[in-house]
Design a protein around this motif. Sequence first.
Motif, mmCIF file in Angstrom:
data_model
loop_
_atom_site.group_PDB
_atom_site.id
_atom_site.type_symbol
_atom_site.label_atom_id
_atom_site.label_comp_id
_atom_site.label_asym_id
_atom_site.label_seq_id
_atom_site.Cartn_x
_atom_site.Cartn_y
_atom_site.Cartn_z
ATOM 1 N N LYS A 29 0.833 -1.209 0.000
ATOM 2 C CA LYS A 29 0.000 0.000 0.000
ATOM 3 C C LYS A 29 0.869 1.260 0.000
ATOM 4 N N ASN A 30 0.291 2.320 -0.587
ATOM 5 C CA ASN A 30 0.999 3.600 -0.647
ATOM 6 C C ASN A 30 0.767 4.411 0.626
ATOM 7 N N ILE A 31 1.856 4.966 1.138
ATOM 8 C CA ILE A 31 1.736 5.929 2.222
ATOM 9 C C ILE A 31 2.342 7.253 1.759
ATOM 10 N N ALA A 32 1.991 8.321 2.485
ATOM 11 C CA ALA A 32 2.620 9.620 2.250
ATOM 12 C C ALA A 32 3.023 10.179 3.601
ATOM 13 N N VAL A 33 4.092 10.940 3.620
ATOM 14 C CA VAL A 33 4.507 11.628 4.846
ATOM 15 C C VAL A 33 4.327 13.127 4.635
ATOM 16 N N ILE B 229 11.661 1.268 5.325
ATOM 17 C CA ILE B 229 11.141 0.703 4.074
ATOM 18 C C ILE B 229 12.299 0.026 3.326
ATOM 19 N N GLU B 230 13.433 0.734 3.286
ATOM 20 C CA GLU B 230 14.578 0.190 2.546
ATOM 21 C C GLU B 230 15.083 -1.122 3.154
ATOM 22 N N ASN B 231 15.022 -1.229 4.509
ATOM 23 C CA ASN B 231 15.523 -2.480 5.117
ATOM 24 C C ASN B 231 14.421 -3.527 5.321
ATOM 25 N N GLY B 232 13.219 -3.217 4.842
ATOM 26 C CA GLY B 232 12.151 -4.223 4.839
ATOM 27 C C GLY B 232 11.353 -4.316 6.133
ATOM 28 N N THR B 233 11.690 -3.506 7.140
ATOM 29 C CA THR B 233 10.935 -3.539 8.391
ATOM 30 C C THR B 233 9.548 -2.934 8.207
ATOM 31 N N LEU B 234 9.466 -1.909 7.397
ATOM 32 C CA LEU B 234 8.189 -1.236 7.139
ATOM 33 C C LEU B 234 7.683 -1.661 5.766
ATOM 34 N N LYS B 235 6.532 -2.317 5.796
ATOM 35 C CA LYS B 235 6.005 -2.887 4.556
ATOM 36 C C LYS B 235 5.042 -1.912 3.892
ATOM 37 N N ALA B 236 5.623 -0.942 3.205
ATOM 38 C CA ALA B 236 4.832 0.111 2.574
ATOM 39 C C ALA B 236 5.618 0.701 1.423
ATOM 40 N N ASN B 237 4.891 1.404 0.552
ATOM 41 C CA ASN B 237 5.563 2.153 -0.506
ATOM 42 C C ASN B 237 5.371 3.639 -0.225
ATOM 43 N N LEU B 238 6.458 4.376 -0.117
ATOM 44 C CA LEU B 238 6.344 5.812 0.159
ATOM 45 C C LEU B 238 6.113 6.547 -1.159
ATOM 46 N N ALA B 239 4.853 6.954 -1.381
ATOM 47 C CA ALA B 239 4.481 7.542 -2.678
ATOM 48 C C ALA B 239 4.964 8.981 -2.802
ATOM 49 N N CYS B 240 4.936 9.736 -1.711
ATOM 50 C CA CYS B 240 5.406 11.121 -1.781
ATOM 51 C C CYS B 240 5.572 11.702 -0.385
ATOM 52 N N VAL B 241 6.311 12.791 -0.349
ATOM 53 C CA VAL B 241 6.446 13.589 0.876
ATOM 54 C C VAL B 241 5.918 14.975 0.526
ATOM 55 N N VAL C 33 -2.768 7.324 -2.426
ATOM 56 C CA VAL C 33 -2.249 7.165 -1.057
ATOM 57 C C VAL C 33 -3.335 6.588 -0.149
ATOM 58 N N TYR C 34 -2.982 5.521 0.552
ATOM 59 C CA TYR C 34 -3.912 4.849 1.460
ATOM 60 C C TYR C 34 -3.802 5.445 2.864
ATOM 61 N N LEU C 35 -2.580 5.729 3.296
ATOM 62 C CA LEU C 35 -2.349 6.179 4.670
ATOM 63 C C LEU C 35 -1.461 7.421 4.677
ATOM 64 N N ALA D 106 3.371 1.169 14.238
ATOM 65 C CA ALA D 106 1.986 1.619 14.077
ATOM 66 C C ALA D 106 1.558 1.592 12.603
ATOM 67 N N ILE D 107 2.431 2.029 11.719
ATOM 68 C CA ILE D 107 2.080 2.043 10.281
ATOM 69 C C ILE D 107 1.860 0.614 9.800
ATOM 70 N N ASN D 108 2.751 -0.295 10.192
ATOM 71 C CA ASN D 108 2.574 -1.695 9.794
ATOM 72 C C ASN D 108 1.235 -2.238 10.277
ATOM 73 N N LEU D 109 0.860 -1.885 11.512
ATOM 74 C CA LEU D 109 -0.404 -2.385 12.053
ATOM 75 C C LEU D 109 -1.586 -1.875 11.221
ATOM 76 N N VAL D 110 -1.597 -0.586 10.942
ATOM 77 C CA VAL D 110 -2.731 -0.044 10.175
ATOM 78 C C VAL D 110 -2.767 -0.662 8.773
ATOM 79 N N LEU D 111 -1.615 -0.773 8.143
ATOM 80 C CA LEU D 111 -1.594 -1.318 6.775
ATOM 81 C C LEU D 111 -1.988 -2.789 6.757
ATOM 82 N N SER D 112 -1.713 -3.501 7.835
ATOM 83 C CA SER D 112 -2.077 -4.927 7.882
ATOM 84 C C SER D 112 -3.579 -5.105 8.047
ATOM 85 N N GLY D 113 -4.247 -4.086 8.587
ATOM 86 C CA GLY D 113 -5.689 -4.169 8.832
ATOM 87 C C GLY D 113 -6.048 -5.077 9.991
#
Length: 203
Positions: A2-6, A22-34, A83-85, A183-190
Amino acid sequence: MKNIAVLASGRGTNLKAIIENIENGTLKANLACVISDQEDAKALQRAREHNVEALYIPPGPKKTWLVPEVEAQYIKALNDRDVYLVCLAGFMRIIKKQFLDAFPYRILNIHPALLPSFPGLNVQKKALEYGVKFSGATVHFVNEVVDGGEILTQAAVPILDDDTPEKLAERILKEEWRIYTVAINLVLSGKYKIEGRRVIKTE
Ligand code: GRF
């Protein structure tokens, strides 16, 4: 993924942690934009350095919030990028109803205190002056009350006798970098439900 934005107004160390995780795989999201309301925000520079789209959307005439026309520009930019989140990370503007309605339970914020203690600004100094023995960090959903939404996760940080606001802020930040990803991982996991004000994991 899922796409996130900061959304960030300043130096962007939480953004940096998000990018690294995100780069090391701990955060399972795609950063679409800042997105920033400050053209010279270090956060925008950090995004560009990591080949993440960096957008400056001028904040308009008000100091602490975005007028509806400006909020609409933020919403459009986020929707255009699917962007989802939305993750606020030092974004110094109050989010109003139109924006909240466009992303229901899809906007998070990180705060450098253990809410509901010490909402608002300069909270490390306030915690020290009050004399609490623990402060910390909170990630919460954003609602119409500033720093008032349902809490996703917190981390406690002990206050030391020789602390200064700066030293305390530095130790809290280290926890912020860690728990925002959780927290982001939890929300994205649903895999959570909300009961009253409680956010409860379902697995
Ligand atoms: C952090 O302390 C965060 O909790 C608060 O603003 C600060 C932003 O720091 N909302 P940074 O820009 O992520 O370094």
